[in-house]
Motif scaffolding. Structure first.
Motif, PDB file in Angstrom:
ATOM      1  N   UNK A   1       0.843  -1.191   0.000  1.00 22.69           N
ATOM      2  CA  UNK A   1       0.000   0.000   0.000  1.00 22.69           C
ATOM      3  C   UNK A   1       0.881   1.245   0.000  1.00 22.69           C
ATOM      4  N   UNK A   2       0.356   2.321  -0.531  1.00 25.24           N
ATOM      5  CA  UNK A   2       1.079   3.595  -0.498  1.00 25.24           C
ATOM      6  C   UNK A   2       1.479   3.921   0.941  1.00 25.24           C
TER       7      UNK A   2
ATOM      8  N   UNK B   1      20.262  -3.760  -1.502  1.00 27.22           N
ATOM      9  CA  UNK B   1      18.890  -3.446  -1.118  1.00 27.22           C
ATOM     10  C   UNK B   1      18.734  -1.925  -1.052  1.00 27.22           C
ATOM     11  N   UNK B   2      17.701  -1.405  -1.709  1.00 28.69           N
ATOM     12  CA  UNK B   2      17.333   0.002  -1.600  1.00 28.69           C
ATOM     13  C   UNK B   2      16.042   0.072  -0.787  1.00 28.69           C
ATOM     14  N   UNK B   3      16.077   0.787   0.316  1.00 32.84           N
ATOM     15  CA  UNK B   3      14.896   0.859   1.175  1.00 32.84           C
ATOM     16  C   UNK B   3      14.260   2.234   1.076  1.00 32.84           C
ATOM     17  N   UNK B   4      12.935   2.253   1.146  1.00 34.62           N
ATOM     18  CA  UNK B   4      12.199   3.499   1.089  1.00 34.62           C
ATOM     19  C   UNK B   4      10.720   3.236   1.309  1.00 34.62           C
ATOM     20  N   UNK B   5       9.879   4.133   0.832  1.00 33.93           N
ATOM     21  CA  UNK B   5       8.436   3.991   0.973  1.00 33.93           C
ATOM     22  C   UNK B   5       7.785   3.845  -0.393  1.00 33.93           C
ATOM     23  N   UNK B   6       6.646   3.145  -0.413  1.00 32.02           N
ATOM     24  CA  UNK B   6       5.879   3.037  -1.641  1.00 32.02           C
ATOM     25  C   UNK B   6       5.193   4.369  -1.921  1.00 32.02           C
ATOM     26  N   UNK B   7       5.507   4.935  -3.079  1.00 26.87           N
ATOM     27  CA  UNK B   7       4.909   6.195  -3.494  1.00 26.87           C
ATOM     28  C   UNK B   7       3.545   5.959  -4.135  1.00 26.87           C
ATOM     29  N   UNK B   8       3.385   4.787  -4.759  1.00 28.11           N
ATOM     30  CA  UNK B   8       2.108   4.392  -5.352  1.00 28.11           C
ATOM     31  C   UNK B   8       2.104   2.883  -5.512  1.00 28.11           C
ATOM     32  N   UNK B   9       0.895   2.317  -5.588  1.00 30.84           N
ATOM     33  CA  UNK B   9       0.770   0.865  -5.793  1.00 30.84           C
ATOM     34  C   UNK B   9      -0.584   0.568  -6.421  1.00 30.84           C
ATOM     35  N   UNK B  10      -0.556   0.259  -7.732  1.00 30.34           N
ATOM     36  CA  UNK B  10      -1.728  -0.223  -8.444  1.00 30.34           C
ATOM     37  C   UNK B  10      -1.310  -1.523  -9.121  1.00 30.34           C
ATOM     38  N   UNK B  11      -1.504  -1.654 -10.432  1.00 30.37           N
ATOM     39  CA  UNK B  11      -0.961  -2.826 -11.122  1.00 30.37           C
ATOM     40  C   UNK B  11       0.554  -2.802 -11.026  1.00 30.37           C
ATOM     41  N   UNK B  12       1.129  -1.631 -11.174  1.00 34.15           N
ATOM     42  CA  UNK B  12       2.559  -1.433 -10.937  1.00 34.15           C
ATOM     43  C   UNK B  12       2.733  -0.563  -9.691  1.00 34.15           C
TER      44      UNK B  12
END
Length: 258
Positions: free
Chosen positions: A151-152, A181-192
């Motif tokens: 999820x975003x 490994x690159x760590x961060x936050x999900x900026x968006x999440x749909x099909x991609x």
């Protein structure tokens, strides 16, 4: 899904991130040449230099075992026949090793997208002949289920094998891989999905086909739940774009229903 007390624990990457290569020597599209190696007894032997095409992810789902990578990691040859393409796929290898010997994963068949969308169809799934795997390879498949989706705002980790850090030589003790490994936050999440991480100067060439994991605090409030959320398609300069695992699992479900 696995649980770890530390979301950066190395086993996240080490468990299922493997190099995707082609092994056709002298091929003009992959530039794979043999080379001479002087052995300890003074004799000269010939070895193959494998052409690293990026990363692949190993996972298990519904009791079956698979490797997934992007379609764009396979060179496009104009006017190539279907038969010629299938023959070329015989030279594709996903390498496994136990620190001494290396072997490739045996595939039964490959699954491609039935769609024409550029991003949503940019994947290839290798169906693994699990019974033919050596014992040391059988524990490298990340368990996957459909219970969770990123999820975003989720904390996420993108893991793969940047080309400049790898040494793909098939000799005793010669295979060297280094996942990052690159760590961060999900900026968006749909099909991609899009993962944003602190921008740095490190190139991500070779990360295509790698894994994006999402981590969440478990219900006990002390451990993290780690699950595979998708496959890297491209990235760099502070972002990683990936195909959500849902699309890949939908293709597998259709295959298993045939």
């Amino acid at each position: 899904m696995l649980r770890f007390t530390d979301p950066q624990e190395p086993t996240i990457a080490d468990r299922c991130i493997r190099p995707l290569c082609f092994a056709a020597p002298g091929d003009e599209y992959y530039g794979l040449d043999g080379f001479e190696l002087t052995l300890q007894d003074g004799t000269v032997d010939r070895r193959f230099q494998f052409g690293l095409q990026g990363t692949s992810v190993l996972f298990q789902y519904r009791g079956r075992h698979f490797a997934v990578f992007t379609r764009h990691q396979i060179a496009t040859i104009s006017d190539e026949t279907v038969a010629a393409f299938k023959h070329r796929m015989d030279y594709l290898v996903v390498l496994m090793d136990d620190g001494t010997d290396s072997t490739s994963i045996p595939f039964n068949t490959y699954l491609f997208s039935p769609e024409a969308n550029e991003d949503e169809s940019d994947y290839v799934i290798g169906v693994v002949e699990y019974e033919m795997l050596p014992a040391y390879s059988r524990e490298q498949f990340f368990p996957v289920e459909r219970r969770h989706t990123g999820r975003t705002g989720d904390l996420a980790l993108a893991s793969g094998l940047p080309s400049h850090l790898q040494r793909m030589v098939m000799e005793n003790g010669g295979m060297r891989i280094h996942a990052i490994c690159k760590s961060g936050e999900l900026d968006s999440r749909n099909i991609c999905g899009v993962l944003r991480y602190p921008e740095d100067a490190q190139p991500l060439d070779g990360m295509s086909g790698g894994a994006v994991f999402v981590t969440r605090l478990a219900g006990d409030g002390h451990t993290f739940e780690i699950f595979l959320d998708g496959m890297i398609q491209r990235g760099g300069r502070g972002y990683v774009r990936y195909l959500g695992l849902d699309t890949i699992l939908n293709r597998i479900d259709a295959y298993l229903a045939e």
